[in-house]
Design a protein around this motif. Structure first.
Motif, PDB file in Angstrom:
ATOM      1  N   ALA A  59     -19.762  18.532 -39.324  1.00 34.52           N
ATOM      2  CA  ALA A  59     -19.664  17.127 -38.937  1.00 34.52           C
ATOM      3  C   ALA A  59     -20.724  16.299 -39.659  1.00 34.52           C
ATOM      4  O   ALA A  59     -20.441  15.209 -40.167  1.00 34.52           O
ATOM      5  CB  ALA A  59     -19.820  16.985 -37.424  1.00 34.52           C
ATOM      6  N   ALA A  60     -21.951  16.815 -39.709  1.00 36.33           N
ATOM      7  CA  ALA A  60     -23.037  16.098 -40.383  1.00 36.33           C
ATOM      8  C   ALA A  60     -22.746  15.937 -41.868  1.00 36.33           C
ATOM      9  O   ALA A  60     -22.982  14.878 -42.450  1.00 36.33           O
ATOM     10  CB  ALA A  60     -24.355  16.842 -40.173  1.00 36.33           C
ATOM     11  N   VAL A  61     -22.216  17.002 -42.483  1.00 39.71           N
ATOM     12  CA  VAL A  61     -21.897  16.956 -43.913  1.00 39.71           C
ATOM     13  C   VAL A  61     -20.774  15.958 -44.175  1.00 39.71           C
ATOM     14  O   VAL A  61     -20.837  15.155 -45.116  1.00 39.71           O
ATOM     15  CB  VAL A  61     -21.506  18.361 -44.426  1.00 39.71           C
ATOM     16  CG1 VAL A  61     -20.953  18.280 -45.845  1.00 39.71           C
ATOM     17  CG2 VAL A  61     -22.719  19.287 -44.393  1.00 39.71           C
ATOM     18  N   LEU A  62     -19.738  15.992 -43.357  1.00 33.47           N
ATOM     19  CA  LEU A  62     -18.605  15.091 -43.543  1.00 33.47           C
ATOM     20  C   LEU A  62     -19.014  13.631 -43.393  1.00 33.47           C
ATOM     21  O   LEU A  62     -18.537  12.763 -44.129  1.00 33.47           O
ATOM     22  CB  LEU A  62     -17.503  15.420 -42.525  1.00 33.47           C
ATOM     23  CG  LEU A  62     -16.285  14.487 -42.509  1.00 33.47           C
ATOM     24  CD1 LEU A  62     -15.544  14.542 -43.845  1.00 33.47           C
ATOM     25  CD2 LEU A  62     -15.341  14.847 -41.362  1.00 33.47           C
ATOM     26  N   LEU A  63     -19.935  13.356 -42.466  1.00 36.52           N
ATOM     27  CA  LEU A  63     -20.283  11.974 -42.160  1.00 36.52           C
ATOM     28  C   LEU A  63     -21.336  11.376 -43.095  1.00 36.52           C
ATOM     29  O   LEU A  63     -21.478  10.155 -43.148  1.00 36.52           O
ATOM     30  CB  LEU A  63     -20.776  11.866 -40.709  1.00 36.52           C
ATOM     31  CG  LEU A  63     -19.703  12.052 -39.633  1.00 36.52           C
ATOM     32  CD1 LEU A  63     -20.335  12.078 -38.245  1.00 36.52           C
ATOM     33  CD2 LEU A  63     -18.648  10.949 -39.712  1.00 36.52           C
ATOM     34  N   LEU A  64     -22.077  12.212 -43.823  1.00 36.08           N
ATOM     35  CA  LEU A  64     -23.108  11.653 -44.697  1.00 36.08           C
ATOM     36  C   LEU A  64     -22.550  10.654 -45.707  1.00 36.08           C
ATOM     37  O   LEU A  64     -23.143   9.577 -45.892  1.00 36.08           O
ATOM     38  CB  LEU A  64     -23.876  12.760 -45.420  1.00 36.08           C
ATOM     39  CG  LEU A  64     -25.007  12.260 -46.335  1.00 36.08           C
ATOM     40  CD1 LEU A  64     -26.031  11.440 -45.550  1.00 36.08           C
ATOM     41  CD2 LEU A  64     -25.691  13.424 -47.056  1.00 36.08           C
ATOM     42  N   PRO A  65     -21.415  10.930 -46.388  1.00 34.92           N
ATOM     43  CA  PRO A  65     -20.867   9.901 -47.288  1.00 34.92           C
ATOM     44  C   PRO A  65     -20.532   8.599 -46.564  1.00 34.92           C
ATOM     45  O   PRO A  65     -20.670   7.510 -47.142  1.00 34.92           O
ATOM     46  CB  PRO A  65     -19.596  10.562 -47.848  1.00 34.92           C
ATOM     47  CG  PRO A  65     -19.840  12.024 -47.717  1.00 34.92           C
ATOM     48  CD  PRO A  65     -20.630  12.183 -46.459  1.00 34.92           C
ATOM     49  N   ILE A  66     -20.112   8.708 -45.304  1.00 41.70           N
ATOM     50  CA  ILE A  66     -19.813   7.502 -44.517  1.00 41.70           C
ATOM     51  C   ILE A  66     -21.097   6.727 -44.247  1.00 41.70           C
ATOM     52  O   ILE A  66     -21.131   5.496 -44.326  1.00 41.70           O
ATOM     53  CB  ILE A  66     -19.128   7.873 -43.182  1.00 41.70           C
ATOM     54  CG1 ILE A  66     -17.909   8.761 -43.439  1.00 41.70           C
ATOM     55  CG2 ILE A  66     -18.719   6.610 -42.432  1.00 41.70           C
ATOM     56  CD1 ILE A  66     -16.891   8.167 -44.359  1.00 41.70           C
ATOM     57  N   VAL A  98     -38.039  13.924 -45.257  1.00 39.03           N
ATOM     58  CA  VAL A  98     -36.784  14.471 -45.778  1.00 39.03           C
ATOM     59  C   VAL A  98     -37.066  15.718 -46.623  1.00 39.03           C
ATOM     60  O   VAL A  98     -36.368  16.737 -46.506  1.00 39.03           O
ATOM     61  CB  VAL A  98     -36.034  13.413 -46.620  1.00 39.03           C
ATOM     62  CG1 VAL A  98     -34.873  14.054 -47.389  1.00 39.03           C
ATOM     63  CG2 VAL A  98     -35.514  12.299 -45.721  1.00 39.03           C
ATOM     64  N   PHE A  99     -38.095  15.632 -47.468  1.00 40.00           N
ATOM     65  CA  PHE A  99     -38.433  16.761 -48.326  1.00 40.00           C
ATOM     66  C   PHE A  99     -38.859  17.967 -47.491  1.00 40.00           C
ATOM     67  O   PHE A  99     -38.459  19.110 -47.780  1.00 40.00           O
ATOM     68  CB  PHE A  99     -39.561  16.357 -49.291  1.00 40.00           C
ATOM     69  CG  PHE A  99     -39.943  17.427 -50.272  1.00 40.00           C
ATOM     70  CD1 PHE A  99     -39.051  17.838 -51.252  1.00 40.00           C
ATOM     71  CD2 PHE A  99     -41.189  18.032 -50.200  1.00 40.00           C
ATOM     72  CE1 PHE A  99     -39.400  18.832 -52.162  1.00 40.00           C
ATOM     73  CE2 PHE A  99     -41.548  19.025 -51.104  1.00 40.00           C
ATOM     74  CZ  PHE A  99     -40.637  19.425 -52.082  1.00 40.00           C
ATOM     75  N   PHE A 158     -32.920  14.439 -41.420  1.00 41.89           N
ATOM     76  CA  PHE A 158     -32.389  15.484 -42.298  1.00 41.89           C
ATOM     77  C   PHE A 158     -31.831  16.645 -41.489  1.00 41.89           C
ATOM     78  O   PHE A 158     -30.754  17.161 -41.778  1.00 41.89           O
ATOM     79  CB  PHE A 158     -33.481  15.995 -43.225  1.00 41.89           C
ATOM     80  CG  PHE A 158     -32.979  16.975 -44.248  1.00 41.89           C
ATOM     81  CD1 PHE A 158     -32.527  16.530 -45.481  1.00 41.89           C
ATOM     82  CD2 PHE A 158     -32.940  18.335 -43.981  1.00 41.89           C
ATOM     83  CE1 PHE A 158     -32.047  17.426 -46.428  1.00 41.89           C
ATOM     84  CE2 PHE A 158     -32.462  19.239 -44.916  1.00 41.89           C
ATOM     85  CZ  PHE A 158     -32.007  18.780 -46.142  1.00 41.89           C
ATOM     86  N   ILE A 159     -32.564  17.051 -40.452  1.00 38.22           N
ATOM     87  CA  ILE A 159     -32.178  18.233 -39.681  1.00 38.22           C
ATOM     88  C   ILE A 159     -30.959  17.973 -38.811  1.00 38.22           C
ATOM     89  O   ILE A 159     -30.035  18.796 -38.740  1.00 38.22           O
ATOM     90  CB  ILE A 159     -33.356  18.704 -38.797  1.00 38.22           C
ATOM     91  CG1 ILE A 159     -34.555  19.124 -39.676  1.00 38.22           C
ATOM     92  CG2 ILE A 159     -32.933  19.846 -37.877  1.00 38.22           C
ATOM     93  CD1 ILE A 159     -34.258  20.270 -40.614  1.00 38.22           C
ATOM     94  N   ASN A 193     -30.845   8.237 -46.117  1.00 39.30           N
ATOM     95  CA  ASN A 193     -29.545   8.880 -46.324  1.00 39.30           C
ATOM     96  C   ASN A 193     -29.258   9.138 -47.797  1.00 39.30           C
ATOM     97  O   ASN A 193     -28.686  10.166 -48.164  1.00 39.30           O
ATOM     98  CB  ASN A 193     -28.435   8.016 -45.717  1.00 39.30           C
ATOM     99  CG  ASN A 193     -28.459   8.032 -44.199  1.00 39.30           C
ATOM    100  OD1 ASN A 193     -28.837   9.023 -43.594  1.00 39.30           O
ATOM    101  ND2 ASN A 193     -28.069   6.930 -43.582  1.00 39.30           N
ATOM    102  N   PHE A 194     -29.665   8.206 -48.652  1.00 38.19           N
ATOM    103  CA  PHE A 194     -29.483   8.415 -50.087  1.00 38.19           C
ATOM    104  C   PHE A 194     -30.312   9.617 -50.558  1.00 38.19           C
ATOM    105  O   PHE A 194     -29.864  10.414 -51.386  1.00 38.19           O
ATOM    106  CB  PHE A 194     -29.897   7.158 -50.858  1.00 38.19           C
ATOM    107  CG  PHE A 194     -29.647   7.249 -52.342  1.00 38.19           C
ATOM    108  CD1 PHE A 194     -28.372   7.075 -52.857  1.00 38.19           C
ATOM    109  CD2 PHE A 194     -30.684   7.516 -53.214  1.00 38.19           C
ATOM    110  CE1 PHE A 194     -28.139   7.171 -54.226  1.00 38.19           C
ATOM    111  CE2 PHE A 194     -30.469   7.616 -54.580  1.00 38.19           C
ATOM    112  CZ  PHE A 194     -29.179   7.443 -55.087  1.00 38.19           C
ATOM    113  N   ALA A 195     -31.511   9.751 -49.996  1.00 38.23           N
ATOM    114  CA  ALA A 195     -32.385  10.862 -50.380  1.00 38.23           C
ATOM    115  C   ALA A 195     -31.842  12.210 -49.915  1.00 38.23           C
ATOM    116  O   ALA A 195     -32.226  13.256 -50.453  1.00 38.23           O
ATOM    117  CB  ALA A 195     -33.788  10.641 -49.801  1.00 38.23           C
TER     118      ALA A 195
END
Length: 264
Positions: A59-66, A98-99, A158-159, A193-195
């Motif tokens: 879900a997190a992966v799918l929504l990141l582009p959004i 994030v890093f 990030f997490i 989010n871009f990072a």
């Protein structure tokens, strides 16, 4: 061809599951858009909602582009409304967070992070509501607090896409005008989010199907961003920040509840 009731039932079940998934995904995208339009915390509900139909990680992966697409509209809407000093403190700190999240993704305990952020958020809200003196003067943007909470915001974003509570704990006591508050949040999390794009791609590469699914959800996030900006302008300042506090409290309680379920 003869009618096969078993095959028909299977097809209907698949269609219903697809409809269910699309409704949940569209709702999540709409909530993300609303948050980028100026209604923070509401976007944090998107991953839990989509997790009703898939794993939280997917879900997190799918929504990141959004999130990223919504950020573009959000930044444009609030390009003239932000608090420059807060961003100067929070952006570098959040990128460090994030890093650190990327480096420790394989060993970090989601449960511990959810407990920590949840209890901090609950304590902050209760302190705001219980204090007898409601006319506390606005606090200045603190470098030390900003570095710590900014890094924590980037790390938790990030997490588990839960970067909102640390940001709000830092910024709410400053009592910024609501447009500045919303704009600062929108610009900060757009950069966060871009990072996250490259680290997420490294940890779990996007598939063609992931990107196509995300493309279908973009209109819902754009509608949400426009609606969020409109509602932010119309809501009175006192009500706006009260709703932010209530949203922070609800999300914090949910983080603690989710973490508790994992231990049971």
């Amino acid at each position: 061809m003869l009618f096969d009731p078993v095959l028909f039932t299977k097809r209907q079940t698949i269609l219903l599951e697809l409809d269910h998934l699309f409704i949940l995904s569209a709702t999540g995208a709409l909530l993300i858009g609303l948050s980028k339009g100026g209604l923070p915390t509401i976007g944090m509900l998107s991953v839990p909602i989509l997790s009703l139909a898939m794993s939280p990680v997917r879900a997190a992966v799918l929504l990141l582009p959004i999130y990223v697409i919504s950020d573009i509209f959000g930044v444009w809407l609030y390009r003239k409304n932000f608090h420059a000093r807060n961003l100067k403190i929070l952006i570098p700190a959040s990128l460090v967070g994030v890093f650190m999240g990327w480096l420790t993704a394989s060993v970090t305990s989601d449960v511990a992070i959810k407990f920590a952020i949840g209890f901090i958020g609950i304590g902050f809200c209760l302190n705001m509501w219980i204090r007898t003196n409601s006319d506390t003067p606005p606090q200045e943007a603190s470098l030390k607090k900003g570095i710590f909470l900014g890094a924590l915001s980037g790390f938790t974003s990030f997490i588990s896409h839960a970067g909102g509570p640390p940001f709000q704990i830092y910024v709410l006591p400053q009592k910024l005008p609501k447009a500045q508050f919303a704009g600062t949040a929108t610009i900060l999390f757009a950069i966060i989010n871009f990072a996250k794009i490259v680290p997420y791609q490294n940890l779990r590469p996007y598939t063609y199907e992931d990107l196509i699914a995300a493309a279908y959800l973009i209109p819902f996030s754009v509608i949400g961003a426009i609606a969020g900006a409109y509602l932010t302008k119309k809501i009175a300042d006192v009500l706006f920040f009260r709703l932010i506090q209530i949203g922070l409290f609800i999300v914090s309680c949910k983080l603690v509840f989710d973490a508790s379920k994992t231990l049971l």
